[in-house]
Design a protein around this motif. Structure first.
Motif, PDB file in Angstrom:
ATOM      1  N   ARG A 156     -65.406  28.043  54.177  1.00 15.89           N
ATOM      2  CA  ARG A 156     -64.654  29.151  53.577  1.00 15.89           C
ATOM      3  C   ARG A 156     -65.550  29.975  52.513  1.00 15.89           C
ATOM      4  NH1 ARG A 156     -59.360  24.807  52.389  1.00 15.89           N
ATOM      5  NH2 ARG A 156     -58.505  25.268  54.583  1.00 15.89           N
ATOM      6  N   CYS A 208     -56.261  27.967  45.906  1.00 19.95           N
ATOM      7  CA  CYS A 208     -57.006  28.967  45.627  1.00 19.95           C
ATOM      8  C   CYS A 208     -57.065  29.628  44.163  1.00 19.95           C
ATOM      9  CB  CYS A 208     -56.957  30.192  46.693  1.00 19.95           C
ATOM     10  SG  CYS A 208     -57.462  29.458  48.320  1.00 19.95           S
ATOM     11  N   ARG A 214     -63.404  30.930  43.443  1.00 23.74           N
ATOM     12  CA  ARG A 214     -62.442  32.103  44.075  1.00 23.74           C
ATOM     13  C   ARG A 214     -63.054  33.425  44.130  1.00 23.74           C
ATOM     14  NH1 ARG A 214     -56.908  33.185  45.181  1.00 23.74           N
ATOM     15  NH2 ARG A 214     -56.572  35.158  44.944  1.00 23.74           N
ATOM     16  N   TRP A 219     -63.946  33.687  52.285  1.00 27.97           N
ATOM     17  CA  TRP A 219     -62.727  33.445  52.716  1.00 27.97           C
ATOM     18  C   TRP A 219     -61.559  34.150  52.005  1.00 27.97           C
ATOM     19  CZ3 TRP A 219     -58.205  29.461  52.378  1.00 27.97           C
ATOM     20  CH2 TRP A 219     -57.484  29.657  53.471  1.00 27.97           C
ATOM     21  N   VAL A 220     -61.576  34.180  50.842  1.00 28.09           N
ATOM     22  CA  VAL A 220     -60.736  34.890  50.091  1.00 28.09           C
ATOM     23  C   VAL A 220     -60.856  36.388  49.899  1.00 28.09           C
ATOM     24  CG1 VAL A 220     -59.994  35.395  47.471  1.00 28.09           C
ATOM     25  CG2 VAL A 220     -60.291  32.914  48.433  1.00 28.09           C
ATOM     26  N   ALA A 221     -62.103  36.703  49.822  1.00 26.20           N
ATOM     27  CA  ALA A 221     -62.461  38.136  49.958  1.00 26.20           C
ATOM     28  C   ALA A 221     -62.077  38.799  51.486  1.00 26.20           C
ATOM     29  CB  ALA A 221     -63.973  38.290  49.665  1.00 26.20           C
ATOM     30  N   ALA A 222     -62.149  37.994  52.402  1.00 27.17           N
ATOM     31  CA  ALA A 222     -61.567  38.390  53.634  1.00 27.17           C
ATOM     32  C   ALA A 222     -60.022  38.553  54.039  1.00 27.17           C
ATOM     33  CB  ALA A 222     -62.224  37.646  54.773  1.00 27.17           C
ATOM     34  N   GLY A 223     -59.282  37.847  52.904  1.00 28.85           N
ATOM     35  CA  GLY A 223     -58.066  37.982  52.882  1.00 28.85           C
ATOM     36  C   GLY A 223     -57.316  36.690  53.471  1.00 28.85           C
ATOM     37  N   ARG A 224     -58.191  35.757  53.426  1.00 29.76           N
ATOM     38  CA  ARG A 224     -58.004  34.282  53.847  1.00 29.76           C
ATOM     39  C   ARG A 224     -57.379  34.316  55.334  1.00 29.76           C
ATOM     40  NH1 ARG A 224     -54.840  30.729  49.438  1.00 29.76           N
ATOM     41  NH2 ARG A 224     -53.890  30.204  51.592  1.00 29.76           N
ATOM     42  N   PRO A 225     -58.305  34.837  56.311  1.00 30.07           N
ATOM     43  CA  PRO A 225     -57.643  34.962  57.839  1.00 30.07           C
ATOM     44  C   PRO A 225     -57.486  33.597  58.389  1.00 30.07           C
ATOM     45  CG  PRO A 225     -60.190  35.372  57.573  1.00 30.07           C
ATOM     46  CD  PRO A 225     -59.734  35.253  55.944  1.00 30.07           C
ATOM     47  N   ASP A 226     -56.629  33.374  59.373  1.00 34.32           N
ATOM     48  CA  ASP A 226     -56.546  32.346  60.105  1.00 34.32           C
ATOM     49  C   ASP A 226     -57.584  32.249  61.062  1.00 34.32           C
ATOM     50  OD1 ASP A 226     -55.671  30.080  61.299  1.00 34.32           O
ATOM     51  OD2 ASP A 226     -53.692  30.495  61.668  1.00 34.32           O
TER      52      ASP A 226
END
Length: 299
Positions: A156, A208, A214, A219-226
């Protein structure tokens, strides 16, 4: 290969400060534990923690080290005593591997758990994670230590993925590229990444908002994609071969040191073929011994 770009390392290094103020108070993290049991205590705790929750391990660890505070003490025990003490901790082959490792430490290393990773890897039941964990957490050496929780944090925070892929050598390479230069800071960083994955960056509901990294998490910077859950799910325990094995082994522990008639083991089990398969697998794994029509723990 590690990615060519990743979050600013100082962002991840905030983990050290967070860990020192927020880490759980666990027995194997206390100075008194290391003063009393040394690397042996670390080794035992790592064996027990494999695929087992911390809350289940703590009472077993304390009882185990009270009974066998050194490798030589455990080496002198019988396999049956070891399996009885392991009780319901799960995955009982770990108990036999730990027993064999204790014998090897006693015979090859004069009763002292080795510091060298390669020497640790030559002990029974010790893989790459456990060898590095002992070298780092018991001796303070600088190595990357990567478990499931660490891999999730790396996936992440660095790779921008919701879940890690299959374990590989690249996990160690990536963790190594992030370690601080000082041995003590590197050991703390290893522990902090595991702690973050265990308590904050958890698998299904990551917290988060309370994460110390954070602001630098990919992963957070990318919008937490699944990115998909690639973990292999464990089969249900109820009605499984694992349940049958556990029930059979519990019968043998309760009867030890006496043997029990083979026909009485899991007599009421609803699936006769599964019963036989469970008993055969215990014998094959060295967890039970058959003598004619009797079955017992290994002697």
């Amino acid at each position: 290969m590690p990615p060519t770009s990743r979050p600013d390392p100082p962002g991840l290094l905030r983990l050290i400060e967070w860990y020192r103020g927020s880490a759980r108070d666990l027995p194997w993290r206390r100075p008194a534990f290391h003063d009393e049991f040394g690397a042996w205590g670390t080794l035992v705790s790592e064996f027990m923690l494999q695929q087992t929750p911390v809350t289940r391990v703590i009472p077993h660890l304390e009882a185990w080290l009270t009974r066998w505070p050194t490798p030589r003490a455990l080496a002198a025990a019988s396999p049956a005593e070891v399996l009885q003490q392991w009780s319901n901790l799960g995955y009982p082959r770990r108990a036999l591997w730990l027993h064999r490792a204790a014998i090897e430490v006693s015979d090859r290393h004069d009763g002292v758990v080795p510091r060298d990773v390669d020497a640790l890897l030559r002990l029974s039941g010790i893989g790459d994670y456990t060898a590095r964990a002992v070298a780092v957490f018991a001796y303070g050496d600088r190595h990357p230590v990567v478990d499931t929780n660490t891999r999730r944090v790396l996936a992440r925070a660095v790779l921008g993925q919701a879940q890690p892929g299959a374990p590989s050598r690249t996990d160690l390479d990536l963790m190594s590229s992030l370690l601080p230069e000082q041995d003590e800071d590197a050991a703390t960083f290893n522990a902090a990444a595991m702690e973050l994955g265990a308590t904050v960056c958890v698998s299904r509901a990551p917290r988060c908002d309370s994460c110390p990294v954070r602001d630098s998490c990919a992963w957070v910077a990318a919008g937490r994609p699944d990115t998909g859950d690639v973990r292999r799910r464990q089969a249900a325990f109820e009605g499984s071969d694992r349940q049958a094995r556990g029930a059979a082994l519990r019968t043998l522990r309760q009867a030890a040191p006496e043997a029990v008639p083979l026909a009485s083991v899991l007599r009421e089990w609803p699936d006769a073929l599964q019963r036989d398969r469970a008993i055969d697998s215990l014998i094959a794994d060295g967890l039970a011994e058959a003598d004619g029509e009797l079955l017992s723990l290994p002697r």
